[in-house]
Design a protein around this motif. Structure first.
Motif, PDB file in Angstrom:
ATOM      1  N   ASP A  55       0.835  -1.310   0.052  1.00 43.20           N
ATOM      2  CA  ASP A  55      -0.044  -0.007   0.012  1.00 43.20           C
ATOM      3  C   ASP A  55       0.863   1.235  -0.179  1.00 43.20           C
ATOM      4  OD1 ASP A  55      -2.528  -1.493  -0.130  1.00 43.20           O
ATOM      5  OD2 ASP A  55      -2.745  -1.246   2.061  1.00 43.20           O
ATOM      6  N   LEU A  56       1.946   1.332   0.729  1.00 40.28           N
ATOM      7  CA  LEU A  56       2.803   2.720   0.801  1.00 40.28           C
ATOM      8  C   LEU A  56       3.589   2.500  -0.403  1.00 40.28           C
ATOM      9  CD1 LEU A  56       3.447   4.462   2.934  1.00 40.28           C
ATOM     10  CD2 LEU A  56       4.969   3.250   3.977  1.00 40.28           C
ATOM     11  N   ASP A  59       1.053   4.516  -2.805  1.00 42.85           N
ATOM     12  CA  ASP A  59       0.625   5.631  -2.384  1.00 42.85           C
ATOM     13  C   ASP A  59       2.036   6.650  -2.665  1.00 42.85           C
ATOM     14  OD1 ASP A  59      -1.981   5.812  -1.824  1.00 42.85           O
ATOM     15  OD2 ASP A  59      -1.704   5.714   0.195  1.00 42.85           O
ATOM     16  N   THR A 104      -4.115   2.945   3.293  1.00 44.57           N
ATOM     17  CA  THR A 104      -2.809   2.582   3.543  1.00 44.57           C
ATOM     18  C   THR A 104      -2.493   3.234   4.887  1.00 44.57           C
ATOM     19  OG1 THR A 104      -1.979   3.224   1.175  1.00 44.57           O
ATOM     20  CG2 THR A 104      -0.376   3.374   2.929  1.00 44.57           C
TER      21      THR A 104
END
Length: 212
Positions: A55-56, A59, A104
């Motif tokens: 997720d990081l 993003d 996130t």
């Protein structure tokens, strides 16, 4: 040639090309359905760290070398996960900002509650030493696992796929190259054009969608 002596003809040694058998070229960006398929698989497998890393990566749109060296203090303030963060890129030495969406923030929060540590510690530590960070090579191996788990071909995707995925969607929806340039931290717009693979067809498609 000396009379009576025959020398063997010289043979040419062929050098194996460095890319023999390898898939080269720009790695594909993930599609939205792939993103959610990987998230579902990671959740099913209870891979808390990998879900936060995935997720990081999406993003932040950071290069692998910048992603794996994030420290807890880069993404946490006053005990809360930041909604926006900023780091200095190793390659360009220029600052770049990125958002941390609610999805996130939840996965990173879950990982950090499990991981513990101080603000100076790495978000994703090495399994060999808590003082070292996850290597870019290990990050690449994890990505291979993720994409293969949802039926994709690992050789067609790489860590740059994670960097490209969100900006490719943003460009497709808005056609705003300048915004993508800022998000990627590129100094030149030409670099962004090449990175996204923008061509005449893209330009014409955007133009055709504008009715005067």
């Amino acid at each position: 040639m000396v009379q009576g002596i025959r020398f063997p003809s010289p043979t040419l040694k062929t050098q194996t090309p460095w890319n023999a058998g390898k898939m080269v070229g720009a790695k594909r960006a993930l599609k939205e359905k792939h993103v959610w398929a990987i998230r579902f698989w990671l959740a099913h497998e209870a891979r808390i760290r990998d879900r936060a890393l995935f997720d990081l990566a999406l993003d932040s749109k950071l290069r692998g070398c910048d992603l794996v060296t994030l420290r807890i203090g880069d993404v946490v303030t006053s005990g809360q996960i930041r909604s926006r963060a900023m780091i200095v890129q190793q390659k360009t030495r220029r600052p770049v900002q990125f958002e941390i969406t609610e999805t996130t923030r939840e996965s990173v929060r879950a990982w950090l509650e499990h991981r513990g540590g101080s603000l100076q510690d790495f978000v994703f530590p090495s399994r060999l030493s808590a003082k070292a960070h996850l290597s870019t090579r290990q990050y690449a191996r994890l990505l291979d696992e993720w994409v293969e788990a949802v039926g994709l071909i690992p050789g067609e995707y790489g860590t740059h796929s994670m960097r490209r995925t969100k900006v490719a969607m943003i460009y497709k929806r808005t056609g705003n190259l300048r915004a993508v340039q800022i998000l990627l931290g590129h100094t030149k717009l030409d670099s962004t054009v090449r990175y996204l693979g923008v061509d005449v067809e893209d330009a014409l498609a955007l133009s055709e969608a504008t009715d005067l």
